[in-house]
Design an enzyme around this catalytic site. Structure first.
Site, mmCIF file in Angstrom:
data_model
loop_
_atom_site.group_PDB
_atom_site.id
_atom_site.type_symbol
_atom_site.label_atom_id
_atom_site.label_comp_id
_atom_site.label_asym_id
_atom_site.label_seq_id
_atom_site.Cartn_x
_atom_site.Cartn_y
_atom_site.Cartn_z
ATOM 1 N N HIS A 1 -2.204 17.375 -10.778
ATOM 2 C CA HIS A 1 -1.519 16.144 -10.376
ATOM 3 C C HIS A 1 -1.764 15.127 -11.481
ATOM 4 O O HIS A 1 -2.893 14.655 -11.665
ATOM 5 C CB HIS A 1 -2.032 15.593 -9.037
ATOM 6 C CG HIS A 1 -1.428 14.257 -8.729
ATOM 7 N ND1 HIS A 1 -2.165 13.150 -8.367
ATOM 8 C CD2 HIS A 1 -0.129 13.827 -8.797
ATOM 9 C CE1 HIS A 1 -1.356 12.111 -8.204
ATOM 10 N NE2 HIS A 1 -0.116 12.489 -8.469
ATOM 11 N N GLU B 1 0.830 -1.215 0.000
ATOM 12 C CA GLU B 1 0.000 0.000 0.000
ATOM 13 C C GLU B 1 0.857 1.254 0.000
ATOM 14 O O GLU B 1 1.915 1.296 0.612
ATOM 15 C CB GLU B 1 -0.942 0.027 1.219
ATOM 16 C CG GLU B 1 -1.893 -1.143 1.322
ATOM 17 C CD GLU B 1 -2.902 -1.210 0.174
ATOM 18 O OE1 GLU B 1 -2.963 -0.278 -0.654
ATOM 19 O OE2 GLU B 1 -3.612 -2.224 0.100
ATOM 20 N N ASN C 1 -0.337 7.475 0.630
ATOM 21 C CA ASN C 1 -1.545 8.254 0.900
ATOM 22 C C ASN C 1 -2.725 7.418 1.375
ATOM 23 O O ASN C 1 -3.626 7.952 2.017
ATOM 24 C CB ASN C 1 -1.886 9.109 -0.322
ATOM 25 C CG ASN C 1 -0.898 10.253 -0.421
ATOM 26 O OD1 ASN C 1 -0.870 11.133 0.439
ATOM 27 N ND2 ASN C 1 -0.029 10.216 -1.421
HETATM 28 C C1 LIG Z 1 -3.860 1.888 -7.625
HETATM 29 C C2 LIG Z 1 -2.979 2.182 -6.442
HETATM 30 O O1 LIG Z 1 -2.621 3.530 -6.480
HETATM 31 C C3 LIG Z 1 -1.824 3.997 -5.441
HETATM 32 O O2 LIG Z 1 -1.356 5.259 -5.821
HETATM 33 P P1 LIG Z 1 -2.050 6.625 -5.489
HETATM 34 O O3 LIG Z 1 -3.390 6.342 -4.915
HETATM 35 O O4 LIG Z 1 -1.977 7.503 -6.681
HETATM 36 O O5 LIG Z 1 -1.120 7.370 -4.416
HETATM 37 P P2 LIG Z 1 -0.033 6.799 -3.378
HETATM 38 O O6 LIG Z 1 -0.583 5.672 -2.657
HETATM 39 O O7 LIG Z 1 0.467 7.894 -2.574
HETATM 40 O O8 LIG Z 1 1.140 6.241 -4.273
HETATM 41 C C4 LIG Z 1 1.750 6.935 -5.266
HETATM 42 C C5 LIG Z 1 3.175 7.319 -4.877
HETATM 43 O O9 LIG Z 1 3.885 7.635 -6.087
HETATM 44 C C6 LIG Z 1 4.621 8.824 -5.933
HETATM 45 N N1 LIG Z 1 3.930 9.908 -6.650
HETATM 46 C C7 LIG Z 1 2.759 9.861 -7.322
HETATM 47 N N2 LIG Z 1 2.453 11.064 -7.842
HETATM 48 C C8 LIG Z 1 3.465 11.893 -7.512
HETATM 49 C C9 LIG Z 1 3.726 13.277 -7.744
HETATM 50 O O10 LIG Z 1 2.949 13.992 -8.354
HETATM 51 N N3 LIG Z 1 4.867 13.770 -7.216
HETATM 52 C C10 LIG Z 1 5.748 13.011 -6.511
HETATM 53 N N4 LIG Z 1 6.847 13.596 -6.022
HETATM 54 N N5 LIG Z 1 5.537 11.703 -6.278
HETATM 55 C C11 LIG Z 1 4.403 11.154 -6.757
HETATM 56 C C12 LIG Z 1 4.584 9.142 -4.432
HETATM 57 O O11 LIG Z 1 5.653 8.473 -3.799
HETATM 58 C C13 LIG Z 1 3.249 8.557 -4.006
HETATM 59 O O12 LIG Z 1 3.145 8.340 -2.631
HETATM 60 C C14 LIG Z 1 -0.584 3.134 -5.285
HETATM 61 O O13 LIG Z 1 0.059 3.429 -4.081
HETATM 62 C C15 LIG Z 1 -0.877 1.684 -5.267
HETATM 63 O O14 LIG Z 1 0.345 0.976 -5.349
HETATM 64 C C16 LIG Z 1 -1.743 1.299 -6.424
HETATM 65 O O15 LIG Z 1 -1.012 1.442 -7.604
#
Ligand SMILES: C[C@@H]1O[C@H](OP(=O)(O)OP(=O)(O)OC[C@H]2O[C@@H](n3cnc4c(=O)[nH]c(N)nc43)[C@H](O)[C@@H]2O)[C@@H](O)[C@H](O)[C@@H]1O
Length: 444
Positions: free
Chosen positions: A303, A53, A56
């Site tokens: 974003h 996970e 966020n």
């Molecule tokens: C479908 C799910 O979506 C979830 O992603 P989702 O909710 O976007 O959001 P997060 O759970 O936060 O995971 C995405 C991660 O990718 C990097 N990341 C994504 N967008 C940015 C950005 O704009 N700037 C920067 N600096 N980093 C970014 C960051 O480390 C972030 O915590 C995934 O965690 C799961 O693995 C799965 O793929």
């Protein structure tokens, strides 16, 4: 083992000071320090989340537990319950392999004092320091009396009805569940490991804990207890989006150094200054009120989630060209010329995106030095991106990305009109009526 503990704090305080402090505490462990004398029946609730996970979703799991623990602490015998924040492991999306991104305390990203004014939480190093004062049997190891490995039920519905329930699972072998991070912490010794099939809101945990306390009547009533809940994402919110949710969410302010980096960047690169943005930002979250007058800086923020979304979410992820067209149209509507792009895309894709955005000022944060990069790490970089997006005149997020959801929430707290916040990039630029993220306005 004490060097393992020091690893936890090496980023936040002086190593030598810490070793000295810990030795001090351990050598006086027979006495009962003033700070803990008033803490009979202390229960430390450790938790962890399914390893894959992302950052966020983990923030959302914290809110479920914080709301629960705050309410639990008003009922006997839980007055001295503490929620222990799990150290951050290197997450899948934290790709900078040259950075040390293991065992990061929450204070690296969040203002713990602010969170503590909502619920009794302890950062992991704080927990180790506090529990050492109780007089450990095997210092510096910590006994975890009971580990609850949560699991989903095979079938959620009984005759089409969803019941809240938990059941102990007899077919449960600890070895099958060791990929979790918390139990890999060398100083945690776990005693009893049970698997619990669980479905329902976080409040159901109270029954589980009461049952556990009843079973441990042999121990002195004021013994300190340490429990761990694994796969805590299985517990659901009691009420998502109600007043308590938002209080917990508002208390979750980012760490001050990250706020400052974002503020400096906004001033220097986006010519956006606190006074003109008219956002609501009292020194304490408790003073925030209903407010919708925020203006934000003279830029559009987007974003644009790429990474794994390009493959797994093709249905909703726009191409670079489509995203560029939507950005252009929105800039035109707002009469703006600058777009700030937060993205996890590659340098190559970004160059291509910029090629579709000629005569538009495209801005993106990158750490100003290697030292700053090493200091804030990938997680801090992502937070700086989120803060900058949160302060824009208008924001567009990615469909079903928790990263975008947290920016929506931040903007709700800062007091932006809803139509400037709850926007979603569409797959096709021509499709007016694409699937959009839900609107969850703030409540006080
Ligand atoms: C479908 C799910 O979506 C979830 O992603 P989702 O909710 O976007 O959001 P997060 O759970 O936060 O995971 C995405 C991660 O990718 C990097 N990341 C994504 N967008 C940015 C950005 O704009 N700037 C920067 N600096 N980093 C970014 C960051 O480390 C972030 O915590 C995934 O965690 C799961 O693995 C799965 O793929």
């Amino acid at each position: 083992a004490s060097s393992d503990i020091v690893d936890y704090v090496s980023n936040s305080c002086d190593k030598h000071q810490y070793i000295f402090h810990l030795t001090d505490i351990l050598s006086t462990r027979q006495k009962c320090p003033q700070s803990i004398a008033k803490m009979p029946n202390t229960i430390y609730l450790l938790y962890d989340v399914n390893p894959p996970e992302g950052f966020n979703l983990r923030r959302d799991v914290y809110i479920r537990l914080a709301v629960f623990v705050r309410q639990l602490a008003s009922r006997k015998p839980f007055q001295n319950v503490r929620l222990v924040l799990p150290p951050w492991r290197r997450l899948t999306h934290w790709k900078s392999s040259h950075l040390q991104q293991h065992s990061l305390p929450w204070e690296h990203f969040f203002d713990i004092e602010s969170m503590r004014r909502y619920a009794p939480v302890l950062d992991f190093p704080e927990f180790l320091t506090e529990i050492a004062q109780f007089g450990l049997q095997e210092p510096p190891y910590v006994q975890v009396q009971q580990v609850f490995q949560l699991m989903n039920f095979e079938y959620m519905f009984e005759q089409d009805v969803f019941h809240e329930k938990f059941e102990f699972e007899s077919d449960c072998r600890k070895e099958q569940h060791l990929q979790g991070y918390l139990l890999q912490q060398p100083m945690l010794l776990d005693n009893d490991f049970v698997c619990v099939r669980y479905q329902g809101s976080v409040n159901l945990l109270e029954r589980l804990l009461r049952q556990q306390l009843k079973n441990s009547v042999g121990q002195a009533a004021n013994d300190v207890k340490v429990y761990a809940i694994l796969n805590a994402e299985i517990v659901l919110h009691d009420q998502w989006g109600d007043k308590e949710f938002w209080r917990a969410r508002r208390s979750m302010r980012f760490a001050e150094p990250l706020q400052q980096i974002a503020e400096k960047y906004r001033a220097r690169v986006l010519n956006s200054h606190k006074v003109d943005e008219l956002v609501q930002r009292p020194p304490m979250w408790e003073s925030e009120r209903v407010y919708r007058e925020a203006v934000g800086g003279d830029y559009l923020a987007v974003h644009f989630r790429r990474g794994d979304f390009v493959h797994w979410r093709q249905r909703s992820t726009p191409t670079l060209k489509s995203a560029a067209t939507q950005i252009r149209e929105q800039l035109h509507l707002l009469n703006l010329t600058t777009v700030y792009i937060a993205t996890d895309t590659t340098a190559m894709e970004l160059t291509n995106l910029k090629a579709y955005l000629q005569r538009v000022r495209v801005r993106r944060f990158t750490p100003e030095s290697l030292t700053q990069k090493a200091l804030i790490k990938d997680g801090g970089h992502a937070i700086v991106d989120q803060i900058i997006c949160a302060h824009a005149r208008h924001f567009i997020g990615t469909f079903e990305s928790t990263f975008s959801y947290r920016i929506y929430e931040e903007r709700e707290i800062l007091g932006f009109p809803k139509h400037t916040t709850f926007n979603t990039l569409c797959k096709y630029a021509t499709l007016e009526d694409c699937e959009k993220n839900s609107v969850w306005p703030i409540v006080y």
